[in-house]
Write a protein that holds these residues in place. Structure first.
Motif, mmCIF file in Angstrom:
data_model
loop_
_atom_site.group_PDB
_atom_site.id
_atom_site.type_symbol
_atom_site.label_atom_id
_atom_site.label_comp_id
_atom_site.label_asym_id
_atom_site.label_seq_id
_atom_site.Cartn_x
_atom_site.Cartn_y
_atom_site.Cartn_z
ATOM 1 N N MET A 91 0.836 -1.184 0.000
ATOM 2 C CA MET A 91 0.000 0.000 0.000
ATOM 3 C C MET A 91 0.881 1.247 0.000
ATOM 4 O O MET A 91 1.866 1.294 0.709
ATOM 5 C CB MET A 91 -0.885 0.047 1.246
ATOM 6 N N THR A 92 0.447 2.227 -0.752
ATOM 7 C CA THR A 92 1.163 3.501 -0.769
ATOM 8 C C THR A 92 0.777 4.320 0.461
ATOM 9 O O THR A 92 -0.234 4.040 1.111
ATOM 10 C CB THR A 92 0.832 4.307 -2.030
ATOM 11 N N SER A 93 1.570 5.333 0.759
ATOM 12 C CA SER A 93 1.257 6.167 1.923
ATOM 13 C C SER A 93 -0.060 6.921 1.721
ATOM 14 O O SER A 93 -0.813 7.113 2.676
ATOM 15 C CB SER A 93 2.396 7.147 2.211
ATOM 16 N N ILE A 94 -0.344 7.329 0.477
ATOM 17 C CA ILE A 94 -1.618 8.010 0.210
ATOM 18 C C ILE A 94 -2.789 7.054 0.428
ATOM 19 O O ILE A 94 -3.790 7.420 1.033
ATOM 20 C CB ILE A 94 -1.651 8.605 -1.218
ATOM 21 N N GLU A 95 -2.637 5.816 -0.031
ATOM 22 C CA GLU A 95 -3.706 4.837 0.144
ATOM 23 C C GLU A 95 -3.982 4.591 1.626
ATOM 24 O O GLU A 95 -5.141 4.559 2.058
ATOM 25 C CB GLU A 95 -3.342 3.518 -0.541
ATOM 26 N N VAL A 96 -2.929 4.445 2.422
ATOM 27 C CA VAL A 96 -3.087 4.219 3.855
ATOM 28 C C VAL A 96 -3.795 5.412 4.503
ATOM 29 O O VAL A 96 -4.752 5.240 5.271
ATOM 30 C CB VAL A 96 -1.716 3.971 4.525
ATOM 31 N N LYS A 97 -3.355 6.615 4.187
ATOM 32 C CA LYS A 97 -3.940 7.833 4.772
ATOM 33 C C LYS A 97 -5.410 7.983 4.383
ATOM 34 O O LYS A 97 -6.269 8.257 5.224
ATOM 35 C CB LYS A 97 -3.132 9.053 4.312
ATOM 36 N N VAL A 98 -5.707 7.798 3.100
ATOM 37 C CA VAL A 98 -7.084 7.962 2.617
ATOM 38 C C VAL A 98 -7.995 6.894 3.216
ATOM 39 O O VAL A 98 -9.119 7.192 3.619
ATOM 40 C CB VAL A 98 -7.111 7.954 1.071
ATOM 41 N N THR A 152 -20.614 12.396 1.670
ATOM 42 C CA THR A 152 -19.341 13.057 1.981
ATOM 43 C C THR A 152 -19.374 14.549 1.666
ATOM 44 O O THR A 152 -18.543 15.295 2.153
ATOM 45 C CB THR A 152 -18.183 12.439 1.183
ATOM 46 N N LEU A 153 -20.313 14.970 0.835
ATOM 47 C CA LEU A 153 -20.408 16.341 0.330
ATOM 48 C C LEU A 153 -19.193 16.736 -0.506
ATOM 49 O O LEU A 153 -18.898 17.913 -0.657
ATOM 50 C CB LEU A 153 -20.638 17.361 1.445
ATOM 51 N N LEU A 154 -18.506 15.733 -1.042
ATOM 52 C CA LEU A 154 -17.394 16.003 -1.946
ATOM 53 C C LEU A 154 -17.929 16.090 -3.365
ATOM 54 O O LEU A 154 -18.887 15.384 -3.716
ATOM 55 C CB LEU A 154 -16.360 14.878 -1.881
ATOM 56 N N PRO A 155 -17.320 16.926 -4.216
ATOM 57 C CA PRO A 155 -17.693 16.901 -5.627
ATOM 58 C C PRO A 155 -17.440 15.500 -6.194
ATOM 59 O O PRO A 155 -16.587 14.759 -5.689
ATOM 60 C CB PRO A 155 -16.749 17.925 -6.263
ATOM 61 N N MET A 156 -18.168 15.142 -7.229
ATOM 62 C CA MET A 156 -18.092 13.802 -7.813
ATOM 63 C C MET A 156 -16.651 13.411 -8.152
ATOM 64 O O MET A 156 -16.230 12.288 -7.886
ATOM 65 C CB MET A 156 -18.990 13.746 -9.055
ATOM 66 N N GLU A 157 -15.878 14.329 -8.736
ATOM 67 C CA GLU A 157 -14.503 14.020 -9.129
ATOM 68 C C GLU A 157 -13.645 13.705 -7.909
ATOM 69 O O GLU A 157 -12.836 12.782 -7.923
ATOM 70 C CB GLU A 157 -13.864 15.186 -9.904
ATOM 71 N N GLU A 158 -13.817 14.487 -6.840
ATOM 72 C CA GLU A 158 -13.028 14.265 -5.630
ATOM 73 C C GLU A 158 -13.425 12.969 -4.933
ATOM 74 O O GLU A 158 -12.570 12.248 -4.419
ATOM 75 C CB GLU A 158 -13.169 15.447 -4.669
ATOM 76 N N CYS A 159 -14.698 12.670 -4.916
ATOM 77 C CA CYS A 159 -15.158 11.425 -4.299
ATOM 78 C C CYS A 159 -14.604 10.223 -5.067
ATOM 79 O O CYS A 159 -14.132 9.259 -4.464
ATOM 80 C CB CYS A 159 -16.682 11.385 -4.255
ATOM 81 N N ALA A 160 -14.625 10.290 -6.394
ATOM 82 C CA ALA A 160 -14.070 9.206 -7.209
ATOM 83 C C ALA A 160 -12.574 9.051 -6.945
ATOM 84 O O ALA A 160 -12.076 7.933 -6.799
ATOM 85 C CB ALA A 160 -14.329 9.474 -8.688
ATOM 86 N N GLU A 161 -11.850 10.156 -6.853
ATOM 87 C CA GLU A 161 -10.412 10.104 -6.564
ATOM 88 C C GLU A 161 -10.153 9.526 -5.176
ATOM 89 O O GLU A 161 -9.213 8.764 -4.982
ATOM 90 C CB GLU A 161 -9.773 11.489 -6.679
ATOM 91 N N LEU A 162 -10.987 9.892 -4.213
ATOM 92 C CA LEU A 162 -10.859 9.365 -2.854
ATOM 93 C C LEU A 162 -10.991 7.842 -2.876
ATOM 94 O O LEU A 162 -10.146 7.125 -2.325
ATOM 95 C CB LEU A 162 -11.936 9.976 -1.949
ATOM 96 N N LEU A 163 -12.018 7.341 -3.529
ATOM 97 C CA LEU A 163 -12.261 5.899 -3.559
ATOM 98 C C LEU A 163 -11.223 5.165 -4.393
ATOM 99 O O LEU A 163 -10.830 4.042 -4.062
ATOM 100 C CB LEU A 163 -13.677 5.616 -4.069
ATOM 101 N N LYS A 164 -10.740 5.807 -5.476
ATOM 102 C CA LYS A 164 -9.670 5.193 -6.279
ATOM 103 C C LYS A 164 -8.364 5.165 -5.497
ATOM 104 O O LYS A 164 -7.644 4.174 -5.528
ATOM 105 C CB LYS A 164 -9.465 5.959 -7.585
ATOM 106 N N ALA A 165 -8.041 6.253 -4.804
ATOM 107 C CA ALA A 165 -6.799 6.315 -4.018
ATOM 108 C C ALA A 165 -6.801 5.267 -2.915
ATOM 109 O O ALA A 165 -5.748 4.735 -2.542
ATOM 110 C CB ALA A 165 -6.617 7.709 -3.433
ATOM 111 N N ALA A 166 -7.976 4.959 -2.390
ATOM 112 C CA ALA A 166 -8.109 3.947 -1.341
ATOM 113 C C ALA A 166 -8.192 2.533 -1.923
ATOM 114 O O ALA A 166 -8.321 1.563 -1.172
ATOM 115 C CB ALA A 166 -9.344 4.237 -0.492
ATOM 116 N N ASN A 167 -8.128 2.410 -3.235
ATOM 117 C CA ASN A 167 -8.266 1.126 -3.942
ATOM 118 C C ASN A 167 -9.585 0.425 -3.622
ATOM 119 O O ASN A 167 -9.645 -0.785 -3.503
ATOM 120 C CB ASN A 167 -7.082 0.198 -3.665
#
Length: 185
Positions: free
Chosen positions: A1-8, A43-58
């Motif tokens: 796991m990357t550090s970003i994945e762990v944090k997210v 989450t009240l995140l914009p769609m792009e940010e929510c998708a990035e959040l879930l992708k970053a978390a794998n």
């Protein structure tokens, strides 16, 4: 796991714990999409940010289809592994969150204009139940979506959970969005 994945992943698990404390009853949310009962809207995140959040978390994967269209995929097992790792769900008992798949009316995932006719089509959708069920109680996501159960009001505690998530992940999302082209969802 990357550090970003762990944090997210850690921040997403903390968000789920905060939401449980803020909601009076368990509720199911669609993992993908931006309907009224979606994780994105929670989450009240914009769609792009929510998708990035879930992708970053794998927790979701993105596949490019023809004509530049992207589709997102996930699985119940990926989510339940994540929930179990963070102590949110256990195999032998109901936890405070659970991933499931249910056949629901497709129209419940769309933002329909008033007066549009009901569409009886149903499809399989990945959902996450957030909230602890009382003894003997279950949450049936398909009934919640198909019957149009109203979401609980946004409380101060829920708003604080949303804000804490946004502040914690914003630097990571900015970094990810800065290194990739922004995709149209």
């Amino acid at each position: 796991m990357t550090s970003i994945e762990v944090k997210v992943r850690l921040e997403l698990s903390l968000f789920i714990k905060r939401v449980v404390q803020a909601m009076p009853q368990p509720q199911a949310f669609s993992i993908l999409g931006d309907c009224a009962s979606s994780l994105c809207l929670l989450t009240l995140l914009p769609m792009e940010e929510c998708a990035e959040l879930l992708k970053a978390a794998n927790l979701i994967t993105m596949k490019k289809k023809t004509f530049g269209v992207y589709i997102f995929e996930t699985s119940k097992d990926v989510w339940n592994d994540f929930l179990q790792f963070h102590g949110l769900w256990e195999w032998d008992q109901m936890g405070i969150a659970e991933s499931t798949k249910a056949k629901i009316k497709i129209q419940s995932l769309k933002k329909l204009s008033p007066g549009k006719p009901n569409d009886p089509k149903r499809g399989w959708v990945h959902l996450i139940r957030i909230g602890k069920c009382k003894a003997g109680e279950t949450v049936t996501p398909s009934l919640q979506f198909n019957d149009g159960v109203v979401l609980p009001d946004i409380t101060l505690h829920l708003r604080q959970a949303q804000r804490a998530l946004k502040v914690a992940i914003k630097p990571h999302i900015n970094q990810l969005l800065g290194t990739r082209e922004i995709i149209e969802l």
